[in-house]
Motif scaffolding. Sequence first.
Motif, PDB file in Angstrom:
ATOM      1  N   GLY A   6      68.780  70.378  22.864  1.00 14.96           N
ATOM      2  CA  GLY A   6      68.087  69.302  21.811  1.00 14.96           C
ATOM      3  C   GLY A   6      67.425  67.842  22.037  1.00 14.96           C
ATOM      4  O   GLY A   6      66.432  67.610  21.201  1.00 14.96           O
ATOM      5  N   SER A   7      68.231  67.626  22.804  1.00 16.13           N
ATOM      6  CA  SER A   7      68.153  66.477  23.061  1.00 16.13           C
ATOM      7  C   SER A   7      69.001  65.690  24.449  1.00 16.13           C
ATOM      8  O   SER A   7      70.068  66.483  24.897  1.00 16.13           O
ATOM      9  N   HIS A  55      63.319  70.890  15.924  1.00 14.02           N
ATOM     10  CA  HIS A  55      63.184  70.228  14.764  1.00 14.02           C
ATOM     11  C   HIS A  55      61.549  69.242  15.291  1.00 14.02           C
ATOM     12  O   HIS A  55      60.844  68.985  14.643  1.00 14.02           O
ATOM     13  N   ARG A  56      61.358  69.015  15.749  1.00 12.87           N
ATOM     14  CA  ARG A  56      60.508  67.801  15.782  1.00 12.87           C
ATOM     15  C   ARG A  56      59.378  68.655  17.037  1.00 12.87           C
ATOM     16  O   ARG A  56      57.899  68.281  16.400  1.00 12.87           O
ATOM     17  N   GLU A  57      59.282  69.803  18.198  1.00 10.13           N
ATOM     18  CA  GLU A  57      58.114  70.349  18.294  1.00 10.13           C
ATOM     19  C   GLU A  57      58.865  71.944  18.446  1.00 10.13           C
ATOM     20  O   GLU A  57      58.859  72.185  19.178  1.00 10.13           O
ATOM     21  N   VAL A 109      58.903  74.698  21.193  1.00  7.09           N
ATOM     22  CA  VAL A 109      60.315  75.693  21.750  1.00  7.09           C
ATOM     23  C   VAL A 109      59.491  77.155  20.949  1.00  7.09           C
ATOM     24  O   VAL A 109      60.599  78.181  22.160  1.00  7.09           O
ATOM     25  N   ALA A 110      58.894  77.662  20.460  1.00  5.66           N
ATOM     26  CA  ALA A 110      58.369  78.921  20.148  1.00  5.66           C
ATOM     27  C   ALA A 110      57.683  79.116  20.955  1.00  5.66           C
ATOM     28  O   ALA A 110      58.063  80.438  22.185  1.00  5.66           O
TER      29      ALA A 110
END
Length: 107
Positions: free
Chosen positions: A60-61, A90-92, A96-97
């Motif tokens: 995630g980061s 959360h941001r993109e 991710v999907a």
Amino acid sequence: MSERNRVALELQERGPSEEERRPDRGTGISFAPEPLTDPEVQAQFEEFDVDTPRVGIVMGSKSDKETMEQAARELEQRGILHEVRVMSAHREPDVVAEYAKNARICP
């Protein structure tokens, strides 16, 4: 006991009839796929790109990088092709999907 449950129980106890055991269930249509021959199987395997990563490590980061590098080293030691990506659900979420949708299970 409902009529539906009684019939289901009766069928379960007696087992399938001779006609019900046939793959085509007496209709002449079989829903079971024909087994693949060796050349057909080989052709399907040839569709896979041998240089495609087999494992995707997603974090995630960048702060997760140290932990994920341990996983990457382990895969590398075992000779397993992999890729490492930083993407935030959360941001993109769409990115991710899309990554997850395009992932394939390879033999």
